[in-house]
Scaffold this motif. Structure first.
Motif, mmCIF file in Angstrom:
data_model
loop_
_atom_site.group_PDB
_atom_site.id
_atom_site.type_symbol
_atom_site.label_atom_id
_atom_site.label_comp_id
_atom_site.label_asym_id
_atom_site.label_seq_id
_atom_site.Cartn_x
_atom_site.Cartn_y
_atom_site.Cartn_z
ATOM 1 N N ALA A 132 0.911 4.024 -2.994
ATOM 2 C CA ALA A 132 0.627 5.435 -2.718
ATOM 3 C C ALA A 132 1.766 6.318 -3.227
ATOM 4 N N VAL A 161 0.832 -1.203 0.000
ATOM 5 C CA VAL A 161 0.000 0.000 0.000
ATOM 6 C C VAL A 161 0.871 1.260 0.000
ATOM 7 N N GLU A 162 1.936 1.272 0.786
ATOM 8 C CA GLU A 162 2.829 2.433 0.828
ATOM 9 C C GLU A 162 3.486 2.665 -0.528
ATOM 10 N N ASP A 186 -2.030 9.855 -0.765
ATOM 11 C CA ASP A 186 -2.040 9.233 0.554
ATOM 12 C C ASP A 186 -2.569 7.813 0.435
ATOM 13 N N THR A 187 -2.194 6.966 1.376
ATOM 14 C CA THR A 187 -2.637 5.573 1.340
ATOM 15 C C THR A 187 -4.156 5.453 1.408
#
Length: 90
Positions: free
Chosen positions: A31, A27-28, A37-38
């Protein structure tokens, strides 16, 4: 580590380098690649089972198990190896 966010470039890194889980690393990196942003991303579970990703890395790539899994999420191709390497590419 996430590489420069140039079109069609590949981003990769080790989840152990500052991430609690491989799902968080995925996810990071998504993003970062998306420049958002996540929480702006669709939930990861819509594309892959996060628990299965964790089991893949927990089991490693030895013992004849799966050595990697690839899936699409948020417009990117994500590959996670049994060793915990996460690659995100357009």
């Amino acid at each position: 580590m996430v590489r420069d966010q140039q079109p069609d470039s590949e981003r990769s890194g080790e989840p152990s380098a500052g991430f609690d889980t491989v799902s968080v690393a995925v996810v990071e990196r998504l993003a970062a690649a998306n420049g958002c942003d996540t929480d702006a991303l669709p939930p990861l579970f819509r594309s892959v089972d996060p628990d299965a990703l964790e089991r893949l890395v927990a089991g490693g790539s030895g013992d004849g198990g799966l050595s990697l899994v690839s899936f699409s999420h948020a417009g990117y191709e994500v590959t996670v190896t049994g060793d915990g390497d996460v690659t995100v590419s357009e």
